[in-house]
Design a protein around this motif. Sequence first.
Motif, mmCIF file in Angstrom:
data_model
loop_
_atom_site.group_PDB
_atom_site.id
_atom_site.type_symbol
_atom_site.label_atom_id
_atom_site.label_comp_id
_atom_site.label_asym_id
_atom_site.label_seq_id
_atom_site.Cartn_x
_atom_site.Cartn_y
_atom_site.Cartn_z
ATOM 1 N N LEU A 142 0.865 -1.178 0.000
ATOM 2 C CA LEU A 142 0.000 0.000 0.000
ATOM 3 C C LEU A 142 0.898 1.223 0.000
ATOM 4 N N GLN A 143 0.788 2.020 -1.072
ATOM 5 C CA GLN A 143 1.595 3.248 -1.157
ATOM 6 C C GLN A 143 0.722 4.430 -0.758
ATOM 7 N N ILE A 144 1.194 5.177 0.237
ATOM 8 C CA ILE A 144 0.460 6.365 0.686
ATOM 9 C C ILE A 144 1.125 7.592 0.060
ATOM 10 N N HIS A 145 0.392 8.327 -0.753
ATOM 11 C CA HIS A 145 0.963 9.508 -1.400
ATOM 12 C C HIS A 145 0.584 10.793 -0.675
ATOM 13 N N LEU A 192 1.301 8.329 -12.301
ATOM 14 C CA LEU A 192 0.416 8.776 -11.225
ATOM 15 C C LEU A 192 -0.356 10.006 -11.667
ATOM 16 N N ALA A 193 -1.670 9.943 -11.615
ATOM 17 C CA ALA A 193 -2.482 11.100 -11.981
ATOM 18 C C ALA A 193 -2.486 12.102 -10.830
ATOM 19 N N LYS A 194 -2.691 13.371 -11.171
ATOM 20 C CA LYS A 194 -2.792 14.418 -10.151
ATOM 21 C C LYS A 194 -3.942 14.077 -9.203
ATOM 22 N N GLY A 195 -3.700 14.273 -7.919
ATOM 23 C CA GLY A 195 -4.752 14.010 -6.947
ATOM 24 C C GLY A 195 -4.733 12.597 -6.403
ATOM 25 N N THR A 196 -3.744 11.779 -6.823
ATOM 26 C CA THR A 196 -3.644 10.419 -6.284
ATOM 27 C C THR A 196 -3.172 10.487 -4.835
ATOM 28 N N VAL A 197 -3.961 9.915 -3.913
ATOM 29 C CA VAL A 197 -3.594 9.961 -2.491
ATOM 30 C C VAL A 197 -3.082 8.612 -1.983
ATOM 31 N N ALA A 198 -3.393 7.530 -2.704
ATOM 32 C CA ALA A 198 -2.907 6.209 -2.299
ATOM 33 C C ALA A 198 -2.999 5.245 -3.474
ATOM 34 N N ALA A 199 -2.206 4.180 -3.410
ATOM 35 C CA ALA A 199 -2.272 3.140 -4.433
ATOM 36 C C ALA A 199 -2.066 1.776 -3.796
ATOM 37 N N LEU A 200 -2.958 0.841 -4.116
ATOM 38 C CA LEU A 200 -2.756 -0.540 -3.700
ATOM 39 C C LEU A 200 -2.069 -1.259 -4.852
ATOM 40 N N HIS A 248 -2.781 -1.792 -10.412
ATOM 41 C CA HIS A 248 -2.871 -0.913 -9.257
ATOM 42 C C HIS A 248 -4.328 -0.530 -9.038
ATOM 43 N N LEU A 249 -4.728 -0.462 -7.769
ATOM 44 C CA LEU A 249 -6.001 0.175 -7.430
ATOM 45 C C LEU A 249 -5.632 1.529 -6.851
ATOM 46 N N ARG A 250 -5.948 2.593 -7.587
ATOM 47 C CA ARG A 250 -5.542 3.935 -7.149
ATOM 48 C C ARG A 250 -6.726 4.690 -6.559
ATOM 49 N N PHE A 251 -6.410 5.439 -5.507
ATOM 50 C CA PHE A 251 -7.409 6.269 -4.830
ATOM 51 C C PHE A 251 -7.057 7.720 -5.148
ATOM 52 N N LEU A 252 -7.929 8.410 -5.887
ATOM 53 C CA LEU A 252 -7.721 9.815 -6.231
ATOM 54 C C LEU A 252 -8.732 10.656 -5.463
ATOM 55 N N ASP A 253 -8.305 11.816 -4.988
ATOM 56 C CA ASP A 253 -9.217 12.650 -4.211
ATOM 57 C C ASP A 253 -8.794 14.112 -4.245
ATOM 58 N N GLN A 254 -9.392 14.818 -5.182
ATOM 59 C CA GLN A 254 -9.063 16.231 -5.399
ATOM 60 C C GLN A 254 -9.122 17.076 -4.119
ATOM 61 N N ARG A 255 -10.201 16.956 -3.363
ATOM 62 C CA ARG A 255 -10.362 17.827 -2.192
ATOM 63 C C ARG A 255 -9.893 17.228 -0.869
ATOM 64 N N SER A 260 -1.194 6.137 12.550
ATOM 65 C CA SER A 260 -0.154 6.530 11.596
ATOM 66 C C SER A 260 -0.428 5.806 10.277
ATOM 67 N N PRO A 261 0.143 6.294 9.173
ATOM 68 C CA PRO A 261 -0.013 5.592 7.898
ATOM 69 C C PRO A 261 0.512 4.160 7.982
ATOM 70 N N GLU A 262 1.552 3.960 8.784
ATOM 71 C CA GLU A 262 2.136 2.612 8.926
ATOM 72 C C GLU A 262 1.137 1.658 9.567
ATOM 73 N N ASP A 263 0.345 2.188 10.476
ATOM 74 C CA ASP A 263 -0.689 1.402 11.146
ATOM 75 C C ASP A 263 -1.703 0.876 10.122
ATOM 76 N N LEU A 264 -2.037 1.726 9.150
ATOM 77 C CA LEU A 264 -2.965 1.318 8.092
ATOM 78 C C LEU A 264 -2.315 0.303 7.149
ATOM 79 N N THR A 265 -1.108 0.602 6.710
ATOM 80 C CA THR A 265 -0.466 -0.308 5.758
ATOM 81 C C THR A 265 -0.258 -1.701 6.365
ATOM 82 N N ALA A 266 0.044 -1.748 7.665
ATOM 83 C CA ALA A 266 0.265 -3.041 8.326
ATOM 84 C C ALA A 266 -0.996 -3.908 8.295
ATOM 85 N N LEU A 267 -2.156 -3.263 8.335
ATOM 86 C CA LEU A 267 -3.409 -4.017 8.340
ATOM 87 C C LEU A 267 -3.799 -4.523 6.949
ATOM 88 N N VAL A 268 -3.161 -3.960 5.919
ATOM 89 C CA VAL A 268 -3.603 -4.211 4.552
ATOM 90 C C VAL A 268 -2.606 -5.042 3.734
#
Length: 280
Positions: free
Chosen positions: A26-29, A93-101, A108-115, A39-47
């Motif tokens: 899990l890449q956190i951008h 990576l598209a603009k607004g990418t906040v994470a990628a599995l 890749h499953l990418r999570f994009l979120d402008q706001r 922490s982000p590490e706490d999330l990545t460890a679960l996934v």
Amino acid sequence: MPELPEAETIRCQLEGEIVGAAVRRLQIHDRRVARAHKSPEDLTALVQGRPIVGVGRRGKAPLLFLDGERPATLVFRLGMTGLLRVVPSDEPLAKGTVAALVLTGGKHLRFLDQRRFGSMVAYPTREVDRTPEFEHYGPEPFSGEFTAEYLKSAFSRRSAKLGIVLMDQRVIAGIGKIYSDEICFRAGIRPGRSAGRLTGPMRERLWQATREVLSEGIDCRGSSARDETYRDIYGIPGTFQERMFVYQRTGEPCRVCGAPIRRTPIPGGRGMHWCPKCQK
DNA sequence: AGTTGGACCTGACTGC
DNA sequence: TGCAGTCAGGTCCAAC
């Protein structure tokens, strides 16, 4: 914005694309996407390292069911502008990418979120309805629990406006601004009317309209109106905006009676759209 | 308990 | 042309 029909479209498409793959990394951008965790590490460890055994949805949130020593669920809270995209791993990576599995099998499953209103949360269980996030959620609109009789009890003692109560996830799961406005129109009820003051026939029409409008939304693969960024996992816009009667049509003629559509401000800097002739 | 209002966030739009 | 101000809303949290 992603509501139930958009989330259901995403769920359905993800099912055919990623079930059976595993989350390699899990890449956190943008760290803010993990703000519900310590922490982000706490999330990545679960996934990380877990096979994806299923895809689900609760209200507006797509869910990934993960296997491993202890089963887990990854919840995507899409907020206002959250999008999921399945792309080849070499896609820039598209603009607004906040994470990628990073998945096994080259996708890749990418999570994009402008706001940046969206976030990801992982729970060490697959029973999401027992998590603090969902334990007070109302019924799914397509479940047997959601009936006109249920609306009677859910609306009793609620003096707030119908247009607001419909968006309360503890009452019904999955409805936001767009579908609330459209459901009220199809039911012929003004969104400014107090929810507790609906008549029996009104609740019956509202129940029917809720299912019809959300079904149409799903058939249209969601809505991508003027200022909306919503796209499905392949980047294709939905078409429900072509069927809207009131949302974002302030001042334009009603498609049924020709009266100009009105907009009434509601707390939180938002607005309800409605037809003064078709809705009572 | 139910309801209201601010904070978060950023692209698009408006006005000078 | 450009900059400042406004708007839109899902969700959480504090305050009536």
